[in-house]
Design a protein around this motif. Structure first.
Motif, short mmCIF file in Angstrom:
data_model
loop_
_atom_site.label_atom_id
_atom_site.label_comp_id
_atom_site.label_asym_id
_atom_site.label_seq_id
_atom_site.Cartn_x
_atom_site.Cartn_y
_atom_site.Cartn_z
N TYR A 114 48.09 48.34 33.56
CA TYR A 114 47.31 47.21 34.07
C TYR A 114 46.35 47.67 35.16
CZ TYR A 114 50.53 44.30 31.48
OH TYR A 114 51.24 43.74 30.47
N ALA A 115 45.17 47.08 35.18
CA ALA A 115 44.13 47.43 36.16
C ALA A 115 44.64 47.18 37.57
CB ALA A 115 42.88 46.60 35.90
N TYR A 116 44.26 48.05 38.47
CA TYR A 116 44.58 47.88 39.89
C TYR A 116 43.61 48.73 40.71
CZ TYR A 116 46.47 52.36 41.36
OH TYR A 116 46.59 53.66 41.76
N ASN A 117 43.54 48.45 41.99
CA ASN A 117 42.80 49.27 42.95
C ASN A 117 41.37 49.58 42.50
OD1 ASN A 117 42.49 50.67 45.31
ND2 ASN A 117 43.33 52.57 44.52
N CYS A 118 40.66 48.58 42.06
CA CYS A 118 39.27 48.81 41.70
C CYS A 118 38.42 47.62 42.12
CB CYS A 118 39.12 49.07 40.20
SG CYS A 118 39.72 47.75 39.16
N LYS A 119 37.18 47.89 42.46
CA LYS A 119 36.27 46.81 42.81
C LYS A 119 35.86 46.13 41.51
CE LYS A 119 34.44 49.06 46.87
NZ LYS A 119 33.29 49.69 47.50
N GLY A 120 35.96 44.84 41.50
CA GLY A 120 35.54 44.10 40.31
C GLY A 120 36.40 44.34 39.10
N CYS A 121 37.70 44.57 39.32
CA CYS A 121 38.59 44.73 38.16
C CYS A 121 38.39 43.53 37.25
CB CYS A 121 40.05 44.77 38.59
SG CYS A 121 40.54 46.30 39.37
N GLN A 122 38.25 43.80 36.00
CA GLN A 122 38.00 42.73 35.07
C GLN A 122 39.22 41.84 34.94
OE1 GLN A 122 36.66 44.35 31.38
NE2 GLN A 122 35.24 42.70 31.03
N VAL A 123 39.03 40.57 35.21
CA VAL A 123 40.11 39.60 35.08
C VAL A 123 39.79 38.72 33.89
CG1 VAL A 123 41.30 37.66 36.18
CG2 VAL A 123 40.57 39.62 37.56
N THR A 124 40.75 38.61 32.99
CA THR A 124 40.57 37.76 31.82
C THR A 124 41.10 36.38 32.15
OG1 THR A 124 40.96 39.69 30.42
CG2 THR A 124 41.11 37.54 29.36
N PHE A 125 40.33 35.36 31.82
CA PHE A 125 40.73 33.99 32.06
C PHE A 125 41.07 33.37 30.71
CE2 PHE A 125 40.02 29.45 32.88
CZ PHE A 125 40.77 29.30 34.05
N ARG A 126 42.30 32.92 30.55
CA ARG A 126 42.75 32.32 29.30
C ARG A 126 43.28 30.92 29.56
NH1 ARG A 126 46.31 37.45 27.47
NH2 ARG A 126 44.61 38.95 27.38
N VAL A 127 43.15 30.09 28.56
CA VAL A 127 43.65 28.71 28.64
C VAL A 127 44.83 28.59 27.67
CG1 VAL A 127 43.09 26.29 28.34
CG2 VAL A 127 41.35 27.87 29.21
N ASP A 128 45.98 28.11 28.20
CA ASP A 128 47.15 27.96 27.33
C ASP A 128 47.07 26.64 26.54
OD1 ASP A 128 47.86 25.97 29.11
OD2 ASP A 128 49.49 27.09 30.02
N LYS A 129 48.09 26.35 25.74
CA LYS A 129 48.11 25.16 24.88
C LYS A 129 48.01 23.86 25.66
CE LYS A 129 50.70 27.41 21.23
NZ LYS A 129 51.94 27.47 20.46
N GLY A 133 44.53 26.97 32.92
CA GLY A 133 43.90 28.28 32.97
C GLY A 133 44.76 29.29 33.71
N LYS A 134 44.80 30.50 33.17
CA LYS A 134 45.56 31.58 33.81
C LYS A 134 44.70 32.83 33.85
CE LYS A 134 50.26 30.23 32.68
NZ LYS A 134 51.53 30.69 32.17
N LYS A 135 44.83 33.58 34.94
CA LYS A 135 44.11 34.84 35.07
C LYS A 135 45.03 35.99 34.69
CE LYS A 135 41.15 33.33 38.84
NZ LYS A 135 40.73 33.59 40.21
#
Length: 161
Positions: A114-129, A133-135
């Protein structure tokens, strides 16, 4: 008096059997601990892989995998290869880091980092049923095996650093 001598021999035989059992048990424990030793521990491997990032089609990364105990640190440095020669490349400013836990069975290994320790780590935003919304942090999945010359993960050869 003969009973005392006979009893002493039986005690000696019992003591020898006990000693042999202890030696065998310790030998088995020693052998088992050698078998479970992680041959990747403390080692780093380098490979070149293409990956899809942001709006780029297939940028090339110099990926460095560093193993410690049952975990892995993945550092992906964005590069541009000159004349299709992986020894002749220019490193760009972008670097991405990931951490994960390694599952190793015989020569096969697998991990999700899993991404860590980076500027602008890409965060995926998903919507459950339910519409919530969850990141989620970006993750990279690697599957492969240990080779004679390093690792083969996702079809990419990684050589010892």
């Amino acid at each position: 008096m003969l009973d005392v001598i006979h009893q002493t021999k039986q005690e000696k035989i019992f003591d020898m059997r006990k000693t042999i059992q202890i030696i065998i048990s310790l030998s088995i424990l020693g052998f088992a601990s050698c078998q479970n030793k992680n041959v990747l521990d403390g080692k780093s491997f380098i490979g070149f892989e293409e990956d899809i990032y942001f709006d780029s089609s297939s940028p090339t990364f110099q990926t460095i995998l560093t193993f410690e105990d049952d975990s892995v640190l993945v550092v992906k440095n964005l590069i541009s290869i000159v004349d299709k020669d992986t020894l002749n490349f220019k490193r760009k400013n972008s670097s991405y880091q990931y951490k994960g836990a390694v599952k190793k069975e015989n020569n096969n290994l697998e991990f999700v980092a899993y991404a860590y320790n980076c500027k602008g780590c890409q965060v995926t935003f998903r919507v459950d049923k339910k519409g919530n919304g969850k990141k989620f942090l970006e993750k990279k999945t690697y599957k492969g095996f240990v080779t004679k010359n390093g690792l083969n993960l996702n079809g990419v050869n990684f050589k010892p650093e």
